[in-house]
Design a protein around this motif. Structure first.
Motif, PDB file in Angstrom:
ATOM      1  N   ALA A 226       0.834  -1.204   0.000  1.00 40.77           N
ATOM      2  CA  ALA A 226       0.000   0.000   0.000  1.00 40.77           C
ATOM      3  C   ALA A 226       0.864   1.247   0.000  1.00 40.77           C
ATOM      4  N   LEU A 227       1.962   1.208   0.754  1.00 38.23           N
ATOM      5  CA  LEU A 227       2.888   2.334   0.798  1.00 38.23           C
ATOM      6  C   LEU A 227       3.415   2.650  -0.594  1.00 38.23           C
ATOM      7  N   ASP A 228       3.834   1.630  -1.322  1.00 37.04           N
ATOM      8  CA  ASP A 228       4.346   1.840  -2.679  1.00 37.04           C
ATOM      9  C   ASP A 228       3.251   2.380  -3.603  1.00 37.04           C
ATOM     10  N   ALA A 229       2.034   1.821  -3.468  1.00 36.25           N
ATOM     11  CA  ALA A 229       0.940   2.238  -4.341  1.00 36.25           C
ATOM     12  C   ALA A 229       0.602   3.707  -4.134  1.00 36.25           C
ATOM     13  N   PHE A 230       0.496   4.128  -2.880  1.00 36.92           N
ATOM     14  CA  PHE A 230       0.135   5.518  -2.603  1.00 36.92           C
ATOM     15  C   PHE A 230       1.270   6.475  -2.946  1.00 36.92           C
ATOM     16  N   GLU A 231       2.516   6.067  -2.722  1.00 40.51           N
ATOM     17  CA  GLU A 231       3.634   6.926  -3.127  1.00 40.51           C
ATOM     18  C   GLU A 231       3.642   7.120  -4.637  1.00 40.51           C
ATOM     19  N   GLU A 232       3.421   6.032  -5.382  1.00 39.26           N
ATOM     20  CA  GLU A 232       3.363   6.139  -6.835  1.00 39.26           C
ATOM     21  C   GLU A 232       2.236   7.075  -7.257  1.00 39.26           C
ATOM     22  N   ARG A 233       1.089   6.956  -6.573  1.00 35.29           N
ATOM     23  CA  ARG A 233      -0.045   7.813  -6.927  1.00 35.29           C
ATOM     24  C   ARG A 233       0.274   9.276  -6.625  1.00 35.29           C
ATOM     25  N   GLY A 234       0.886   9.528  -5.460  1.00 37.04           N
ATOM     26  CA  GLY A 234       1.256  10.903  -5.126  1.00 37.04           C
ATOM     27  C   GLY A 234       2.219  11.490  -6.142  1.00 37.04           C
ATOM     28  N   ASN A 235       3.196  10.702  -6.559  1.00 32.87           N
ATOM     29  CA  ASN A 235       4.150  11.166  -7.568  1.00 32.87           C
ATOM     30  C   ASN A 235       3.467  11.397  -8.914  1.00 32.87           C
ATOM     31  N   PHE A 236       2.471  10.550  -9.219  1.00 35.76           N
ATOM     32  CA  PHE A 236       1.709  10.734 -10.460  1.00 35.76           C
ATOM     33  C   PHE A 236       0.942  12.049 -10.429  1.00 35.76           C
ATOM     34  N   PHE A 237       0.267  12.328  -9.318  1.00 41.29           N
ATOM     35  CA  PHE A 237      -0.457  13.590  -9.204  1.00 41.29           C
ATOM     36  C   PHE A 237       0.497  14.775  -9.317  1.00 41.29           C
ATOM     37  N   ASP A 238       1.700  14.623  -8.767  1.00 44.40           N
ATOM     38  CA  ASP A 238       2.715  15.674  -8.902  1.00 44.40           C
ATOM     39  C   ASP A 238       3.079  15.884 -10.374  1.00 44.40           C
ATOM     40  N   SER A 239       3.203  14.783 -11.124  1.00 43.45           N
ATOM     41  CA  SER A 239       3.618  14.879 -12.534  1.00 43.45           C
ATOM     42  C   SER A 239       2.562  15.547 -13.406  1.00 43.45           C
ATOM     43  N   ILE A 240       1.266  15.457 -13.012  1.00 44.43           N
ATOM     44  CA  ILE A 240       0.212  16.094 -13.807  1.00 44.43           C
ATOM     45  C   ILE A 240      -0.218  17.432 -13.181  1.00 44.43           C
ATOM     46  N   LYS A 241       0.574  17.908 -12.214  1.00 46.49           N
ATOM     47  CA  LYS A 241       0.375  19.229 -11.603  1.00 46.49           C
ATOM     48  C   LYS A 241      -0.935  19.343 -10.825  1.00 46.49           C
ATOM     49  N   GLU A 242      -1.387  18.230 -10.265  1.00 49.17           N
ATOM     50  CA  GLU A 242      -2.554  18.257  -9.382  1.00 49.17           C
ATOM     51  C   GLU A 242      -2.042  18.274  -7.941  1.00 49.17           C
ATOM     52  N   MET A 243      -1.647  19.461  -7.474  1.00 46.57           N
ATOM     53  CA  MET A 243      -0.904  19.576  -6.232  1.00 46.57           C
ATOM     54  C   MET A 243      -1.757  19.276  -4.989  1.00 46.57           C
ATOM     55  N   GLU A 244      -3.028  19.660  -5.018  1.00 42.77           N
ATOM     56  CA  GLU A 244      -3.875  19.369  -3.866  1.00 42.77           C
ATOM     57  C   GLU A 244      -4.062  17.864  -3.707  1.00 42.77           C
ATOM     58  N   LEU A 245      -4.264  17.167  -4.823  1.00 46.52           N
ATOM     59  CA  LEU A 245      -4.381  15.714  -4.766  1.00 46.52           C
ATOM     60  C   LEU A 245      -3.071  15.081  -4.315  1.00 46.52           C
ATOM     61  N   ARG A 246      -1.963  15.607  -4.809  1.00 43.80           N
ATOM     62  CA  ARG A 246      -0.652  15.110  -4.384  1.00 43.80           C
ATOM     63  C   ARG A 246      -0.491  15.237  -2.879  1.00 43.80           C
ATOM     64  N   ASP A 247      -0.802  16.422  -2.334  1.00 41.12           N
ATOM     65  CA  ASP A 247      -0.576  16.662  -0.915  1.00 41.12           C
ATOM     66  C   ASP A 247      -1.475  15.785  -0.051  1.00 41.12           C
ATOM     67  N   LYS A 248      -2.739  15.609  -0.459  1.00 41.98           N
ATOM     68  CA  LYS A 248      -3.645  14.760   0.305  1.00 41.98           C
ATOM     69  C   LYS A 248      -3.197  13.297   0.251  1.00 41.98           C
ATOM     70  N   THR A 249      -2.654  12.893  -0.893  1.00 42.39           N
ATOM     71  CA  THR A 249      -2.171  11.519  -1.024  1.00 42.39           C
ATOM     72  C   THR A 249      -0.922  11.301  -0.174  1.00 42.39           C
ATOM     73  N   PHE A 250      -0.026  12.276  -0.157  1.00 42.38           N
ATOM     74  CA  PHE A 250       1.173  12.153   0.674  1.00 42.38           C
ATOM     75  C   PHE A 250       0.822  12.143   2.164  1.00 42.38           C
ATOM     76  N   ARG A 251      -0.288  12.767   2.531  1.00 41.45           N
ATOM     77  CA  ARG A 251      -0.736  12.679   3.927  1.00 41.45           C
ATOM     78  C   ARG A 251      -1.086  11.228   4.273  1.00 41.45           C
TER      79      ARG A 251
END
Length: 304
Positions: A226-251
């Motif tokens: 799960a840790l790997d999956a959510f980190e990958e998702r957070g990095n994906f949101f970062d790559s598409i410039k969805e910063m709010e989604l990135r930050d909530k995912t990193f939480r």
């Protein structure tokens, strides 16, 4: 003529529940189906039951393969399916008689690439379902991704309970050998879609088993995956410039790190502890780049 829809059902050690699942598919009001039963090296009679049904209905195809896990079985079904659309059903679950018909009509009516329904978790074979007071939500792909941190998170993240255009899986497969496999890929599939529609109608019945992966309590491997999956998702949101989604995912990632740290004694080898600490250090570097000082402060306090 209605378009062909492929239903992919991975099968492993479910002889007690398999007939209920397959019968619910064969009773669908939408008839133009390709039903792919993937016997994932099941040691019980599940493979024989698959063959019995295939002899009764020519819409059923059976794959017998060496055990490779849920992701591998789903991938095997994707590789051979011929339908314009794909649906996944787990073999201990079952569906409403109008599961496919309703999702298909909803998808076509709204010109969507993915249609999503609601579900019920149950330990009873008979469930009273009312679908007349449904609400319909239409989303762009970004609006659908926002649901990953909102009220329809579970409905969006699970692979089941959906009807997909098959071409969305042209370059995407489930991660073999991983738990939380849906967390690794559904956001990628949704991002490839132009539009997603969701109904609150409860058309999918999710069977609650004590011996299921999700019902077996804390799993170190499960948490690490799960840790790997959510980190990958957070990095994906970062790559598409969805910063709010990135930050909530990193939480969420932070909370998973803390959960694992609280159970760090479950690591059997010092090398595994060291690997975990290295992952944590890499995550801290990511947070520095994203300037999330809140996380840096609390992770420093909470993680050994």
């Amino acid at each position: 003529m209605n378009e062909l829809i492929s239903i992919i059902i991975p099968v492993y050690k479910v002889e007690e529940y398999l007939r209920r699942c397959i019968n619910s598919v064969l009773k669908q009001t939408y008839k133009n189906l390709e039903v792919i039963l993937v016997d994932d090296g099941s040691p019980d009679r599940s493979g024989e039951i698959c063959d019995e049904f295939a002899a009764l209905d020519n819409r059923i195809k059976v794959i017998h393969k060496k055990n490779g896990g849920l992701s591998d079985a789903r991938n095997a079904g994707i590789d051979i399916c011929e339908g314009e659309y794909i649906a996944f059903i787990d073999s201990d679950d079952w569906v409403h008689d109008k599961y496919i018909e309703n999702l298909y009509k909803l998808l076509k009516k709204t010109n969507s690439d993915i249609s999503v329904c609601n579900f019920i978790k149950t330990a009873k074979d008979k469930v009273d379902i009312y679908i007349s007071n449904e609400e319909i939500y239409e989303y762009t792909k970004i609006e659908a991704l926002e649901q990953f941190v909102d009220k329809f998170y579970v409905q969006m993240v699970i692979a089941c309970g959906k009807l997909y255009k098959r071409n969305l899986f042209r370059e995407i497969r489930f991660p073999v050998g991983r738990l939380h496999e849906d967390e690794f890929i559904t956001y990628k599939v949704i991002f490839k879609a132009k539009k997603i529609v969701l109904t609150t109608a409860q058309l999918y019945y999710y069977w609650q088993r004590e011996d299921s992966i999700m019902g077996s309590g804390f799993s170190l491997k499960g948490r690490l995956d799960a840790l790997d999956a959510f980190e990958e998702r957070g990095n994906f949101f970062d790559s598409i410039k969805e910063m709010e989604l990135r930050d909530k995912t990193f939480r969420i990632v932070f909370n998973i790190y803390k959960t694992i740290n609280d159970k760090i004694n479950l690591f059997e080898k010092n090398e595994e502890k060291m690997d975990f600490k290295k992952k944590f250090m890499n995550f801290k570097r990511v947070l520095r780049k994203t300037k999330q000082s809140f996380f840096l402060e609390f992770i420093t306090k909470c993680i050994i």
